[in-house]
Design a protein around this motif. Structure first.
Motif, mmCIF file in Angstrom:
data_model
loop_
_atom_site.group_PDB
_atom_site.id
_atom_site.type_symbol
_atom_site.label_atom_id
_atom_site.label_comp_id
_atom_site.label_asym_id
_atom_site.label_seq_id
_atom_site.Cartn_x
_atom_site.Cartn_y
_atom_site.Cartn_z
ATOM 1 N N SER A 93 0.842 -1.203 0.000
ATOM 2 C CA SER A 93 0.000 0.000 0.000
ATOM 3 C C SER A 93 0.878 1.254 0.000
ATOM 4 O O SER A 93 2.067 1.185 0.316
ATOM 5 C CB SER A 93 -0.949 -0.004 1.195
ATOM 6 N N CYS A 136 -1.142 -0.384 -4.451
ATOM 7 C CA CYS A 136 -2.247 0.554 -4.557
ATOM 8 C C CYS A 136 -1.736 1.955 -4.275
ATOM 9 O O CYS A 136 -0.768 2.147 -3.540
ATOM 10 C CB CYS A 136 -3.413 0.180 -3.657
ATOM 11 N N TYR A 168 -7.014 3.174 -5.116
ATOM 12 C CA TYR A 168 -7.972 2.807 -4.076
ATOM 13 C C TYR A 168 -9.135 3.780 -3.986
ATOM 14 O O TYR A 168 -10.213 3.426 -3.510
ATOM 15 C CB TYR A 168 -7.269 2.670 -2.705
ATOM 16 N N GLU A 209 -12.275 2.583 -5.661
ATOM 17 C CA GLU A 209 -12.769 1.257 -5.281
ATOM 18 C C GLU A 209 -13.620 1.333 -4.022
ATOM 19 O O GLU A 209 -13.100 1.500 -2.921
ATOM 20 C CB GLU A 209 -11.579 0.317 -5.036
ATOM 21 N N LEU A 236 -13.059 -2.453 -0.863
ATOM 22 C CA LEU A 236 -11.634 -2.806 -0.923
ATOM 23 C C LEU A 236 -11.402 -4.307 -0.838
ATOM 24 O O LEU A 236 -10.501 -4.845 -1.477
ATOM 25 C CB LEU A 236 -10.859 -2.084 0.181
ATOM 26 N N THR A 285 -11.959 -5.646 -4.196
ATOM 27 C CA THR A 285 -10.902 -5.176 -5.096
ATOM 28 C C THR A 285 -9.631 -6.003 -4.904
ATOM 29 O O THR A 285 -9.024 -6.484 -5.876
ATOM 30 C CB THR A 285 -10.565 -3.704 -4.807
ATOM 31 N N MET A 306 -7.657 -0.799 4.611
ATOM 32 C CA MET A 306 -6.836 -1.585 3.681
ATOM 33 C C MET A 306 -6.218 -2.787 4.392
ATOM 34 O O MET A 306 -6.091 -3.864 3.812
ATOM 35 C CB MET A 306 -5.745 -0.694 3.076
ATOM 36 N N ALA A 322 -8.851 -5.359 4.551
ATOM 37 C CA ALA A 322 -9.044 -5.998 3.236
ATOM 38 C C ALA A 322 -7.922 -6.992 2.947
ATOM 39 O O ALA A 322 -8.147 -8.053 2.367
ATOM 40 C CB ALA A 322 -9.109 -4.937 2.137
#
Lengths: 347, 347
Positions: free
Chosen positions: A164, A188, A210, A213, A216, A219, A239, A242
């Motif tokens: 991330s 991302c 992101y 989306e 998440l 995604t 995140m 996710a």
């Protein structure tokens, strides 16, 4: 001899995203003659590191205070310490002489007296690479990526790696180290421009924005139909949830940062504990400082990658100390692409 | 020859705490003549393990499904598999003969055909200890405590150890292993009676009743003025947050269970990510099944501790298969003290 020394200081403690008015530029004077026997090294600062974690030190209160020097709350009105590159202008230290270039813990200021020389990480012996590299790709950002990926995430060839803030100072390096380690790598980021950069320039296998989306978990599943083996986390919050939902058994999560939580504690991650158990996930927070024994290995490896063109450098340099408050505040809007650096302009 | 075989099955999938009406006792017939060449081992079940994690298999949906056989969703109407101790009544397997006692994956039922013999963990060679011990203290509960504490929490002498559901089947063993490893050990439980037991019988240094404590973070801090090195987590939720807030640097959290979250997903833990980073905390989910290579070491060590009176056994045994639904439901009210076991009564 004395110089005027301009520095950036904190005007008031904060509890949310910083604004430029929380910082102010002040001036003091600094003697360029180190005290005899002090071991002091006085440097003219050339490049200053601008990092998201600094905001945690600006808060009224943080539960994580006092676990290490760079999590302690900043006092008001003083220069804010930060990593950077400087040129020695005076030295009472046998290890450093006038004209030496050093990577060191300096400050958001024009000059720093490094007391006893203890804040110097290393002398920059070669000008093979731009000096700014020693703040980012060859500095603590790169080292954080290197050590965290290597020693916390423990990659194996073929692992599926998710990163991330993948276009940030650390994330952009993690993704490239992951590709060099033979991993399938997805990042991302927060804009189409950044996503394109990840795929086209940095060699990520896939990347997504992101902000586009709404779900998440779904995604991440789309990009990892076979699950994630390693998640290098720079954002925390949703995140992280996710990622946990999509981890494979024995997956490793290296928690390097939590930028989505820094300025909004309501965004704290609440990953599924049951998934952590059944999938035997390891979530490990780390600081690069704990891996300093491999610093020279990092410099050697990364210098070689740079020479061979196997690592691309993303830098975002602002000019002049007066640009620093805006540069720092911009980190939390995602303005920067790659390592945010302020180049100090000396008359 | 055939027998009537009563078994406990799931009537409907659930989403919250189970109630007795979610389970029903049904009867089928079972042939006591294993098919030639099948390797089957047919056992008369004597002691059945009653475990909180089973509730996760009763849900409509769980994100953790399919990571291992014992996280898979249970079908309706069939016998529910569970660990236990049985006596072989017929065998087509060279490894086992009539009269052998085995610790095995059997079921909440009176008889089990262990197909191919694959579900047998080990033969019980000695009756030195009560047979029920092979379900609890010398069974998977004890092994979960042993392996998780040893290999996930990695104790050192003098470490400060916190255990939740400390009077439960796993927690009561973790606390005793921690004391034997020379650790300062504090447990929490849900009643005064349990707290007294922890301190007076099991040798915990301190214990508290979490139901009496409105501010868990402050409570944990009171018992750990110098911080926690190891948290063995059986509950998740708010207690995990309180532990993270009080962990020391390089603290280890072994996540064994999350009983507070099993029946209420709104209670999911949201620990401070920044604290995880700055304190370099490791949070690791685990299953005892991953450490089977040390199973015989566990049996040897724990048997010795038992012989020397260094480990005390907390068992809570109900009689008869018909007591099973109430025994299971009671786990989620904290009715049990120590390992919950149902002893099957055969006519």
């Amino acid at each position: 001899m004395e110089v005027h020394n301009r520095y950036v200081s904190l005007k008031n403690h904060i509890n949310e995203a910083p604004s430029e008015s929380d910082l102010e530029i002040k001036t003091t004077t600094l003697s360029l003659e180190p005290k005899e026997g002090s071991g002091d090294v006085i440097v003219k600062n050339l490049y200053l590191s601008i990092d998201p974690y600094q905001v945690n030190r600006m808060k009224f209160y943080s539960s994580s205070q006092e676990t290490s020097s760079f999590s302690q709350r900043l006092p008001l009105g003083q220069a804010i310490d930060a990593n950077g590159v400087g040129e020695v202008v005076a030295s009472d230290n046998a290890g450093y002489k006038k004209g030496d270039l050093v990577a060191a813990l300096i400050g958001w200021e024009e000059y720093t007296n490094i007391h006893g020389g203890g804040g110097v990480f290393r002398k920059i012996e070669s000008t093979e690479f731009p000096l700014s590299y020693h703040v980012g790709v060859l500095g603590l950002s790169g080292f954080t990526a290197y050590a965290g990926f290597q020693y916390v995430c423990k990659p194996k060839k073929g692992d599926k790696v998710f990163v991330s803030t993948a276009s940030g100072s650390v994330g952009s390096m993690v993704g490239q180290y992951a590709k060099l380690a033979g991993c399938y790598t997805v990042g991302c980021a927060g804009s189409k421009k950044k996503v394109d950069l990840l795929k086209d320039k940095l060699g990520f296998d896939e990347a997504f924005n992101y902000r586009d989306e709404p779900d998440l978990k779904a995604t991440v599943k789309r990009y990892f139909p076979d699950g994630i083996d390693i998640y290098f986390d720079n954002v925390g919050g949703e995140m992280l949830e996710a990622a946990v939902a999509n981890m494979n058994v024995f997956g490793r999560i290296g928690v390097c940062g939590a930028i989505s939580e820094y300025t909004d504690s309501t965004k704290r991650a609440a990953p599924d504990t049951l998934a952590i158990i059944y999938k035997r996930i390891t979530i490990q927070g780390f600081l690069a400082a704990d891996y300093l024994q491999s610093y020279s290995e990092f410099i050697k490896d990364t210098s070689n990658y740079l020479r061979q063109g196997e690592i691309h450098v993303l830098e975002d340099i602002s000019l002049g100390l007066e640009s620093l408050p805006s540069a720092f505040v911009g980190l939390f809007r995602g303005d920067n692409v790659g390592k945010k650096i302020v180049q100090v302009i000396h008359d």
